[in-house]
Write an enzyme that holds these catalytic residues in place. Structure first.
Site, mmCIF file in Angstrom:
data_model
loop_
_atom_site.group_PDB
_atom_site.id
_atom_site.type_symbol
_atom_site.label_atom_id
_atom_site.label_comp_id
_atom_site.label_asym_id
_atom_site.label_seq_id
_atom_site.Cartn_x
_atom_site.Cartn_y
_atom_site.Cartn_z
ATOM 1 N N THR A 207 3.704 21.731 -14.486
ATOM 2 C CA THR A 207 4.064 21.467 -13.093
ATOM 3 C C THR A 207 5.363 22.184 -12.723
ATOM 4 O O THR A 207 6.202 22.405 -13.582
ATOM 5 C CB THR A 207 4.241 19.949 -12.963
ATOM 6 O OG1 THR A 207 2.994 19.360 -13.231
ATOM 7 C CG2 THR A 207 4.752 19.522 -11.621
ATOM 8 N N ARG A 235 -9.317 13.106 -10.675
ATOM 9 C CA ARG A 235 -8.072 12.479 -11.134
ATOM 10 C C ARG A 235 -6.853 13.041 -10.376
ATOM 11 O O ARG A 235 -6.717 14.236 -10.156
ATOM 12 C CB ARG A 235 -7.923 12.761 -12.631
ATOM 13 C CG ARG A 235 -6.620 12.256 -13.267
ATOM 14 C CD ARG A 235 -5.598 13.360 -13.398
ATOM 15 N NE ARG A 235 -4.416 12.930 -14.159
ATOM 16 C CZ ARG A 235 -3.280 13.612 -14.214
ATOM 17 N NH1 ARG A 235 -3.165 14.751 -13.573
ATOM 18 N NH2 ARG A 235 -2.257 13.164 -14.910
ATOM 19 N N ASP A 238 0.870 12.076 -11.161
ATOM 20 C CA ASP A 238 2.058 11.552 -10.481
ATOM 21 C C ASP A 238 2.582 12.480 -9.393
ATOM 22 O O ASP A 238 3.293 12.039 -8.479
ATOM 23 C CB ASP A 238 3.183 11.330 -11.499
ATOM 24 C CG ASP A 238 3.551 12.630 -12.222
ATOM 25 O OD1 ASP A 238 2.621 13.347 -12.661
ATOM 26 O OD2 ASP A 238 4.750 12.937 -12.331
HETATM 27 N N1 ASP Z 1 2.600 15.503 -14.130
HETATM 28 C C1 ASP Z 1 1.455 16.357 -13.960
HETATM 29 C C2 ASP Z 1 0.221 15.492 -13.866
HETATM 30 O O1 ASP Z 1 0.121 14.518 -14.570
HETATM 31 C C3 ASP Z 1 1.258 17.332 -15.054
HETATM 32 C C4 ASP Z 1 2.446 18.159 -15.401
HETATM 33 O O2 ASP Z 1 3.583 17.773 -15.188
HETATM 34 O O3 ASP Z 1 2.247 19.250 -15.927
HETATM 35 O O4 ASP Z 1 -0.673 15.847 -13.129
#
Ligand code: ASP
Length: 342
Positions: A207, A235, A238
């Site tokens: 992310t 899905r 966060d």
């Molecule tokens: N937090 C992100 C998610 O769960 C994934 C990530 O931080 O790479 O979708």
């Protein structure tokens, strides 16, 4: 395995920020401050070639320059986080926008959110597949709709109505992410678990996010992601959940998270940092470390966050092996990837 590993890591490295990541808390506010991340996870120096490392460092440096230029010239924190995240979304190295990971079905479903600390207005989108820059759509939701969160087809319709750039699936394709999905699917077939295999030691979060403090003392945060490889059933993690992956309020701090989203939602991580500062009266570093290095570790939630407080202090704790990260203030700039990154 992941849980004990996290505890061990936490015990071994009580503070997963190098001293240079963690300049001492101050109340002498600099004119501006900015921090970015490009994801946390199993990022080991031994597994990255010098060329790849240079590419990541250059990308983080360019992203910092985008945001810092806006802030230096008197632009708003909101514009700085927006444009910095747009740049990171357009960079195929990171799991957001172009370069997003693939779902179980081989699609890219993108999530993003943004929050303006001066008004606590927020916008978020989940599961969009055609929007080039999900953070711009999140900002449009915040500024041009009466809502905070839009998802799927409706969000895409809103993007069209507001003239945002849309793209075909090829825009998001990168061989690296496709290969990662194939590998995960093969492992899944061999072991037959359901859904995402977050225990995969190769697991990386990717992310992107940005937090900023501008010359007027306003804070803002933005986060964007492709989510987690092999995610299913629409899905959402966060990232599009305000209070979990993103939070900003001028009275304390701005926060952007990366990691295993289900944990960040359960423990309202970004809001928890803010709440500890406001209700508990602790510093940014105490708050972020208590959440990332203690609470999340105890619960088994891997990841990290970046945060800036109203005095321009920056914290970038993580409980994984590495996190692509950087910050800039007048006369100060730092980019780090690994745990021991001096
Ligand atoms: N937090 C992100 C998610 O769960 C994934 C990530 O931080 O790479 O979708």
């Amino acid at each position: 395995m992941r849980f004990p590993t996290l505890i061990l890591l936490a015990m071994q490295f009580a503070h997963c920020q190098t001293p240079a990541d963690k300049p001492g808390d101050t109340t002498a506010r600099p004119p501006y401050a900015l921090a970015i991340h490009g994801g946390a996870g199993t990022i080991l120096k031994s597994e990255i070639t010098p060329e790849q490392e240079a590419e990541y460092r250059a990308a983080l440096d360019s992203a910092l320059t985008i945001g810092e230029t806006i802030l230096r010239n008197g632009g708003t924190a909101l514009d700085a986080v927006t444009q910095t995240v747009v740049w990171l979304e357009n960079c195929p190295l990171f799991n957001a926008g172009r370069g997003a990971v693939f779902t179980h079905e081989g699609r890219n479903e993108l999530d993003a959110s943004i929050m303006d600390g001066s008004t606590q207005a927020a916008g978020a989108v989940g599961g969009v597949t055609t929007v080039k820059n999900p953070v711009l759509l999140a900002r449009a939701v915040m500024e041009k709709s009466p809502h905070v969160m839009l998802t799927g087809k409706g969000a895409e319709q809103f993007a069209l109505e507001n003239g945002l750039d849309t793209v075909g699936p090829d825009w998001f394709f990168t061989q690296k992410r496709w290969d990662a999905l194939q590998k995960t699917l093969q492992e899944e077939k061999a072991k037959a678990p359901q859904g995402m295999n977050t225990k995969n030691p190769d697991h990386k979060f990717g992310t992107v996010g940005c937090v900023a403090l501008d010359r007027n003392g306003n804070l803002a945060a933005a986060t964007s992601t492709g989510g987690m490889t092999n995610k299913r059933w629409n899905r959402l993690g966060d990232t599009p959940v305000v209070g979990a992956g993103t939070y900003a309020s001028n009275d304390a701090c701005a926060v952007s998270c990366t990691g295993h989203g289900e944990y960040f939602i359960r423990y309202a991580v970004a809001h928890d940092v803010w709440a500890r500062m406001v209700y508990g009266g602790v510093s940014l570093h105490e708050a972020t470390e208590a959440v990332v290095l203690k609470k999340l570790v105890e619960k088994g939630g891997e990841g990290g966050l970046i945060a800036v407080d109203k005095s321009g202090n920056i914290a970038m704790p993580f409980n994984s092996e590495g996190m692509y990260r950087g910050y800039a203030k007048p006369g100060e700039r730092r980019i780090s990837i690994y745990r021991h990154d001096e």
